[in-house]
Design a protein around this motif. Structure first.
Motif, PDB file in Angstrom:
ATOM      1  N   LEU A  35      49.422  34.995  36.867  1.00 35.53           N
ATOM      2  CA  LEU A  35      48.930  34.811  38.239  1.00 35.53           C
ATOM      3  C   LEU A  35      48.678  36.164  38.899  1.00 35.53           C
ATOM      4  N   GLN A  36      49.601  37.097  38.704  1.00 35.31           N
ATOM      5  CA  GLN A  36      49.433  38.427  39.289  1.00 35.31           C
ATOM      6  C   GLN A  36      48.178  39.097  38.744  1.00 35.31           C
ATOM      7  N   PHE A  37      47.926  38.919  37.451  1.00 37.29           N
ATOM      8  CA  PHE A  37      46.726  39.533  36.878  1.00 37.29           C
ATOM      9  C   PHE A  37      45.459  38.914  37.455  1.00 37.29           C
ATOM     10  N   ILE A  38      45.436  37.575  37.568  1.00 36.98           N
ATOM     11  CA  ILE A  38      44.254  36.898  38.102  1.00 36.98           C
ATOM     12  C   ILE A  38      43.975  37.355  39.528  1.00 36.98           C
ATOM     13  N   GLN A  39      45.025  37.549  40.318  1.00 39.29           N
ATOM     14  CA  GLN A  39      44.858  37.927  41.719  1.00 39.29           C
ATOM     15  C   GLN A  39      44.437  39.377  41.890  1.00 39.29           C
ATOM     16  N   HIS A  40      45.026  40.274  41.093  1.00 41.20           N
ATOM     17  CA  HIS A  40      44.815  41.706  41.314  1.00 41.20           C
ATOM     18  C   HIS A  40      44.088  42.415  40.174  1.00 41.20           C
ATOM     19  N   LYS A  41      43.801  41.711  39.093  1.00 43.09           N
ATOM     20  CA  LYS A  41      43.121  42.291  37.927  1.00 43.09           C
ATOM     21  C   LYS A  41      43.893  43.466  37.330  1.00 43.09           C
ATOM     22  N   LYS A  42      45.215  43.437  37.473  1.00 40.21           N
ATOM     23  CA  LYS A  42      46.024  44.490  36.873  1.00 40.21           C
ATOM     24  C   LYS A  42      47.322  43.890  36.343  1.00 40.21           C
ATOM     25  N   TRP A  43      47.923  44.559  35.359  1.00 42.81           N
ATOM     26  CA  TRP A  43      49.149  44.064  34.735  1.00 42.81           C
ATOM     27  C   TRP A  43      49.933  45.245  34.176  1.00 42.81           C
ATOM     28  N   LEU A  44      51.185  44.961  33.839  1.00 47.04           N
ATOM     29  CA  LEU A  44      52.073  45.981  33.295  1.00 47.04           C
ATOM     30  C   LEU A  44      52.432  45.600  31.862  1.00 47.04           C
ATOM     31  N   PRO A  45      52.024  46.401  30.874  1.00 41.76           N
ATOM     32  CA  PRO A  45      52.410  46.112  29.489  1.00 41.76           C
ATOM     33  C   PRO A  45      53.923  46.181  29.324  1.00 41.76           C
ATOM     34  N   ILE A  46      54.442  45.494  28.311  1.00 38.58           N
ATOM     35  CA  ILE A  46      55.880  45.552  28.039  1.00 38.58           C
ATOM     36  C   ILE A  46      56.275  47.006  27.757  1.00 38.58           C
ATOM     37  N   GLY A  47      57.302  47.474  28.463  1.00 41.43           N
ATOM     38  CA  GLY A  47      57.756  48.857  28.274  1.00 41.43           C
ATOM     39  C   GLY A  47      56.918  49.881  29.009  1.00 41.43           C
ATOM     40  N   GLY A  48      55.900  49.435  29.742  1.00 40.39           N
ATOM     41  CA  GLY A  48      55.030  50.366  30.449  1.00 40.39           C
ATOM     42  C   GLY A  48      55.536  50.672  31.845  1.00 40.39           C
ATOM     43  N   THR A  49      55.088  51.790  32.404  1.00 37.01           N
ATOM     44  CA  THR A  49      55.478  52.182  33.768  1.00 37.01           C
ATOM     45  C   THR A  49      54.278  52.268  34.690  1.00 37.01           C
ATOM     46  N   GLU A  50      53.078  52.207  34.132  1.00 33.27           N
ATOM     47  CA  GLU A  50      51.858  52.270  34.925  1.00 33.27           C
ATOM     48  C   GLU A  50      51.026  51.009  34.699  1.00 33.27           C
ATOM     49  N   HIS A  51      50.524  50.463  35.798  1.00 28.10           N
ATOM     50  CA  HIS A  51      49.695  49.265  35.683  1.00 28.10           C
ATOM     51  C   HIS A  51      48.350  49.591  35.030  1.00 28.10           C
ATOM     52  N   GLN A  52      47.851  48.651  34.268  1.00 28.94           N
ATOM     53  CA  GLN A  52      46.522  48.755  33.681  1.00 28.94           C
ATOM     54  C   GLN A  52      45.611  47.729  34.347  1.00 28.94           C
ATOM     55  N   THR A  53      44.329  47.993  34.311  1.00 23.63           N
ATOM     56  CA  THR A  53      43.370  47.074  34.925  1.00 23.63           C
ATOM     57  C   THR A  53      42.354  46.599  33.895  1.00 23.63           C
ATOM     58  N   ALA A  54      41.788  45.425  34.142  1.00 27.25           N
ATOM     59  CA  ALA A  54      40.739  44.884  33.272  1.00 27.25           C
ATOM     60  C   ALA A  54      39.844  43.969  34.088  1.00 27.25           C
ATOM     61  N   ASN A  55      38.574  43.999  33.770  1.00 29.96           N
ATOM     62  CA  ASN A  55      37.599  43.137  34.433  1.00 29.96           C
ATOM     63  C   ASN A  55      37.150  42.084  33.437  1.00 29.96           C
ATOM     64  N   LEU A  56      37.685  40.886  33.563  1.00 22.93           N
ATOM     65  CA  LEU A  56      37.327  39.837  32.620  1.00 22.93           C
ATOM     66  C   LEU A  56      37.326  38.483  33.311  1.00 22.93           C
ATOM     67  N   ARG A  57      36.706  37.518  32.636  1.00 18.35           N
ATOM     68  CA  ARG A  57      36.695  36.142  33.148  1.00 18.35           C
ATOM     69  C   ARG A  57      37.712  35.331  32.360  1.00 18.35           C
ATOM     70  N   ILE A  58      38.459  34.479  33.068  1.00 16.96           N
ATOM     71  CA  ILE A  58      39.451  33.630  32.400  1.00 16.96           C
ATOM     72  C   ILE A  58      38.967  32.193  32.376  1.00 16.96           C
ATOM     73  N   ILE A  59      39.021  31.615  31.172  1.00 13.99           N
ATOM     74  CA  ILE A  59      38.770  30.189  30.990  1.00 13.99           C
ATOM     75  C   ILE A  59      40.037  29.603  30.372  1.00 13.99           C
ATOM     76  N   ALA A  60      40.597  28.601  31.016  1.00 18.72           N
ATOM     77  CA  ALA A  60      41.814  27.956  30.518  1.00 18.72           C
ATOM     78  C   ALA A  60      41.497  26.522  30.116  1.00 18.72           C
ATOM     79  N   ALA A  61      42.295  25.981  29.205  1.00 13.62           N
ATOM     80  CA  ALA A  61      42.089  24.599  28.755  1.00 13.62           C
ATOM     81  C   ALA A  61      43.427  23.930  28.491  1.00 13.62           C
ATOM     82  N   THR A  62      43.449  22.615  28.667  1.00  9.47           N
ATOM     83  CA  THR A  62      44.675  21.863  28.398  1.00  9.47           C
ATOM     84  C   THR A  62      44.352  20.394  28.191  1.00  9.47           C
TER      85      THR A  62
END
Length: 468
Positions: free
Chosen positions: A267-294
């Motif tokens: 949810l945080q990534f979808i809202q802000h387009k940034k995330w923290l890798p495991i063990g990371g100290t700096e956020h990374q960003t990505a510009n992508l489209r998400i398609i979910a299915a269930t």
């Protein structure tokens, strides 16, 4: 000040400049302007010199007046002016102050940008037109590709036409999509089509099944990890699928299986387009489209506390429900023939369906949907002893013979329901064996194991003695 403007060299230099130059005093009254400024105002200099910036603005000579803006802000300003001839100029006003900081002169410099604006406007229109043409070309190309390679994209049923129309509209946007539908309906095919018809079609399409990866690993698969993040981690670290899908599309299949703690991170990534890798100290960003299915009812999961409501509403911006095969009865024959052609080619056969087989397969409900249909056609092509696929080649549950009304009177009165059901089961076993001759084939057609069939034979004793 008068001596300056009487200087022939000074005025000749300013008149040689193709940009408009206007000089006003500290109260905004025009003292002098060059020939270019006179031309852009389209009135004689005698009607400008001596007038105040406020008066000229009210007369529509300079709109807005850069000189007036300098007086109001007491600083350098820039603006776009429009003349009565509808020409556009980018104008800067520069204050010249004395030692006490009081404005003595204001120099306005104007450059004609009418053609540049017109050219830019035409360029934007051309780019928009090219964008629409590109989208149409992509649609045509992808339509041809999918007709040739994807069994889902064919048919004439209302359910099919509706979903295709929806997919084509959604593909041109860049919004998050939630695809729902039964298992095997082709949700992954739909997601791929959306990507291929979108402006991201030349970028990566990354896919992950949230239900197929252990909970302990899915976070690292999605978000990646840094060097030394945990014991057993790759010494160089790992880029997660979000990073790998940058500029493209990330397809999250079976999103309902995603653990709650990772739902918050997603949810945080979808809202802000940034995330923290495991063990990371700096956020990374990505510009992508998400398609979910269930294939689950996410709203029910929200009510049960198994899925975050905020994530659900973030994903459910553009919902698509993919119809099941039983909702596409009109398309079943086309789907069967398409897959028959595909598997004939794969297995070097020339099989065809008999009329009875086609009738039965069209009447069948296909609980496994397109995936079951595809697998069943391949099975029939492989096991059929003849080029014509016959009724006896079908699994027992697909052999829909003419039904007769159930007659309870044929069974002894006073028997319990359990006794009647056992009698019916024995009759079915005997009839199936009479048709298929061996216990292995009989068990296969009844959808049970051979050992279970033999246990039933021993249970019913003499009534099934002829089965060996």
């Amino acid at each position: 000040m008068k001596n300056i403007f009487d200087n022939v060299y000074f005025t000749s230099i300013l008149n040689a400049i193709s940009d408009g130059i206007l000089i006003a005093d500290g109260q905004g009254k025009v003292l002098w302007l060059n020939h270019a400024c006179e031309n852009l105002a389209n009135i004689s200099r005698s009607k400008i010199i001596g007038k105040t910036a406020n008066t000229l603005e009210n007369q529509g000579v300079f709109m807005p007046s850069a000189t007036k803006m300098v007086l109001n802000k007491q600083n350098t300003v820039s603006t776009v002016q429009t003349t009565v001839q509808n020409r556009k100029y980018i104008t800067s006003g520069h204050p010249i102050k004395n030692e006490q900081g009081k404005i003595e002169l204001i120099v306005a410099h104007a450059r004609d940008i009418t053609e540049a604006v017109r050219t830019n406007s035409q360029l934007e229109e051309t780019q928009e037109l090219l964008k629409r043409y590109s989208q149409e070309i992509i649609k045509i190309r992808q339509k041809n590709d999918f007709v040739a390679s994807e069994h889902f994209f064919m048919g004439k049923s209302p359910a099919y036409l509706s979903i295709i129309s929806m997919v084509d509209k959604i593909a041109s946007t860049d919004t998050t999509v939630l695809i729902t539908g039964e298992t095997g309906v082709g949700k992954n095919v739909i997601s791929n089509r959306i990507h291929q018809l979108s402006e991201r079609c030349h970028e990566p399409f990354m896919e992950i099944n949230c239900g197929a990866i252990p909970e302990s690993l899915i976070e690292s698969e999605l978000f990646g990890y840094k060097k030394g993040a945990f014991t057993g981690a790759n010494s160089e670290g790992k880029a997660g699928l979000i990073k790998m899908a940058d500029k493209g599309t990330l397809f999250l299949d079976e999103i309902g299986e995603l653990p709650l703690h990772l739902q918050a991170k997603l949810l945080q990534f979808i809202q802000h387009k940034k995330w923290l890798p495991i063990g990371g100290t700096e956020h990374q960003t990505a510009n992508l489209r998400i398609i979910a299915a269930t294939n689950r009812d996410l709203l029910q999961q929200v009510q049960e506390g198994k899925f975050r409501s905020d994530l659900f509403y973030r994903l459910n911006v553009l919902p698509i429900r993919v119809p099941s095969v039983k909702e596409r009865k009109m398309d079943i024959i086309d789907l069967l023939q398409f897959n028959l052609k595909k598997y004939n080619k794969k297995h070097k056969r020339e099989c065809k369906f008999s009329k009875e087989v086609l009738k039965n397969l069209q009447a069948y409900d296909w609980p496994g949907n397109i995936r079951e249909l595809e697998n069943q056609v391949e099975r029939l092509v492989i096991i059929s002893a003849h080029d014509e696929i016959r009724l006896e080649d079908l699994p027992f549950q697909m052999q829909q013979k003419e039904k007769t009304a159930f007659n309870l009177n044929k069974y002894e009165k006073g028997k319990s329901l359990t006794d009647i059901l056992e009698t019916i089961e024995r009759e079915i076993i005997e009839e199936a064996y009479a048709e298929f001759k061996t216990t292995r084939k009989t068990a296969d057609k009844l959808g049970i194991t051979q050992s279970l069939l033999m246990r039933r034979v021993r249970k019913y004793g003499s009534g099934a003695k002829r089965i060996r």
